[in-house]
Design a protein around this motif. Structure first.
Motif, PDB file in Angstrom:
ATOM      1  N   SER A 180       3.219   2.655  -6.132  1.00  0.00           N
ATOM      2  CA  SER A 180       4.410   2.139  -6.801  1.00  0.00           C
ATOM      3  C   SER A 180       5.551   2.046  -5.796  1.00  0.00           C
ATOM      4  CB  SER A 180       4.825   3.050  -7.959  1.00  0.00           C
ATOM      5  OG  SER A 180       3.796   3.136  -8.920  1.00  0.00           O
ATOM      6  N   MET A 181       6.266   0.910  -5.847  1.00  0.00           N
ATOM      7  CA  MET A 181       7.395   0.708  -4.946  1.00  0.00           C
ATOM      8  C   MET A 181       8.322  -0.336  -5.559  1.00  0.00           C
ATOM      9  SD  MET A 181       9.127  -1.061  -2.404  1.00  0.00           S
ATOM     10  CE  MET A 181       8.072  -2.290  -1.626  1.00  0.00           C
ATOM     11  N   GLY A 182       9.613  -0.022  -5.587  1.00  0.00           N
ATOM     12  CA  GLY A 182      10.587  -0.980  -6.092  1.00  0.00           C
ATOM     13  C   GLY A 182      10.385  -1.372  -7.541  1.00  0.00           C
TER      14      GLY A 182
ATOM     15  N   ARG B 296       6.513  -4.065   4.139  1.00  0.00           N
ATOM     16  CA  ARG B 296       7.973  -4.211   4.095  1.00  0.00           C
ATOM     17  C   ARG B 296       8.630  -2.857   3.833  1.00  0.00           C
ATOM     18  NH1 ARG B 296       5.995  -6.432  -0.696  1.00  0.00           N
ATOM     19  NH2 ARG B 296       6.858  -5.554  -2.627  1.00  0.00           N
ATOM     20  N   PRO B 297       9.943  -2.780   4.100  1.00  0.00           N
ATOM     21  CA  PRO B 297      10.651  -1.519   3.884  1.00  0.00           C
ATOM     22  C   PRO B 297      10.572  -1.075   2.424  1.00  0.00           C
ATOM     23  CG  PRO B 297      11.984  -3.026   5.200  1.00  0.00           C
ATOM     24  CD  PRO B 297      10.822  -3.820   4.688  1.00  0.00           C
ATOM     25  N   GLY B 298      10.470   0.224   2.225  1.00  0.00           N
ATOM     26  CA  GLY B 298      10.425   0.743   0.864  1.00  0.00           C
ATOM     27  C   GLY B 298       9.930   2.173   0.835  1.00  0.00           C
ATOM     28  N   VAL B 299      10.000   2.782  -0.360  1.00  0.00           N
ATOM     29  CA  VAL B 299       9.445   4.104  -0.598  1.00  0.00           C
ATOM     30  C   VAL B 299       8.215   3.916  -1.471  1.00  0.00           C
ATOM     31  CG1 VAL B 299       9.814   6.325  -1.713  1.00  0.00           C
ATOM     32  CG2 VAL B 299      11.629   5.320  -0.326  1.00  0.00           C
ATOM     33  N   TYR B 300       7.061   4.253  -0.919  1.00  0.00           N
ATOM     34  CA  TYR B 300       5.771   4.014  -1.569  1.00  0.00           C
ATOM     35  C   TYR B 300       5.258   5.318  -2.177  1.00  0.00           C
ATOM     36  CZ  TYR B 300       5.821  -0.393   1.025  1.00  0.00           C
ATOM     37  OH  TYR B 300       6.165  -1.636   1.525  1.00  0.00           O
ATOM     38  N   GLN B 301       5.038   5.298  -3.484  1.00  0.00           N
ATOM     39  CA  GLN B 301       4.484   6.473  -4.172  1.00  0.00           C
ATOM     40  C   GLN B 301       3.030   6.188  -4.543  1.00  0.00           C
ATOM     41  OE1 GLN B 301       6.815   8.952  -6.840  1.00  0.00           O
ATOM     42  NE2 GLN B 301       8.409   7.382  -6.881  1.00  0.00           N
TER      43      GLN B 301
END
Length: 256
Positions: free
Chosen positions: A67-69, A98-103
């Motif tokens: 999950s991201m964004g 791409r930039p982001g926080v991936y869970q």
């Protein structure tokens, strides 16, 4: 005498059960990605006793997502069989684009544990931050049970205090018991005795717990609760242990 023997045996069994805590594991090849060369993540998925490095058989997970964004992607098709700690496990590859926080999150198939006469389902997740973005790391995924970090779950030093909130069905769990173990991959740490293998902390009335991480490495936090529903085993209903498991990396600073 018989009652005394039975009581002694019960205490021994309880002690053994505590010393051999189960952990669903989800370990990425990196917890932060700052360069393209690190963008091809490898994820190892297993079920084990991480401090003691004792593996267990793990059936194919029911779900594997990232999950991201605000968006969730189904990654189950990327799972491949693997061997971790000498037992059946799973692995996957994921390219960060791409930039982001991936869970990343895994829901396993229910595992029946004869020694505890119950089923075990550990919802394991981990967080990877990429290319400078660090937004959304405290967002819950809506899992049956999960630990929502209150401390940023990446780029932490060994010695930092980590805080998280335990959720069950989206609500905080007052007084939740949280088991903590490190992934002792190189077997470089040895517990003084069985009591030290699994660390234990309790959450407050808001489901919030704190733990000071003593050394560098991957650390797992597992909050355990019993599900309202039961699962049938050979015609008899059995309890279901629900585990909210979060794996985080703590790093030693570089020195000159």
């Amino acid at each position: 005498m018989w009652k005394i023997c039975c009581a002694s045996l019960a205490l021994v069994l309880c002690f053994v059960a505590r010393a051999e805590a189960h952990f669903g594991m989800l370990i990425p090849s990196a917890s932060t990605v700052t360069e393209k060369k690190d963008a091809d993540l490898k994820l190892a998925i297993s079920f084990s006793h991480p401090m003691e490095m004792q593996g267990m058989e793990m059936a194919e997970p029911k779900a594997f997502t990232v999950s991201m964004g605000g968006r969730t992607e189904d990654l189950k098709a990327s799972l491949k069989p693997a061997s971790i700690m000498g037992h059946k496990a799973w692995q996957a590859a994921y390219k960060v684009k791409r930039p982001g926080v991936y869970q990343f999150a895994v829901e396993p198939a229910p595992y029946y544990e004869p020694a505890e006469n119950c089923y075990i389902i550990h919802y394991a997740k981990t967080v990877v931050a990429a290319f400078g973005n660090e937004e959304g790391w405290d967002e819950p995924l809506g899992l049956k049970t999960e630990i929502v970090p209150l401390t940023r779950p990446f780029a932490n030093y060994a010695g930092n205090v980590f805080q998280g909130r335990v959720l069950l069905d989206g609500k905080p769990v007052p007084g939740a018991e949280v088991e903590v173990e490190c992934y002792n991959k190189k077997k470089s740490h040895q517990a003084p005795n069985e009591y030290f293998v699994t660390q234990v902390v309790k959450a407050d009335e808001n489901g919030v717990f704190s733990y000071g991480v003593p050394w560098a490495g991957w650390w797992g936090f597992s909050a355990l609760n019993t599900a309202r529903e039961k699962i049938d085993y050979k015609g008899e209903p059995r309890d279901v242990e629900l585990g909210a498991v979060l794996w985080l990396e703590f790093t030693a600073p570089k020195t000159n």
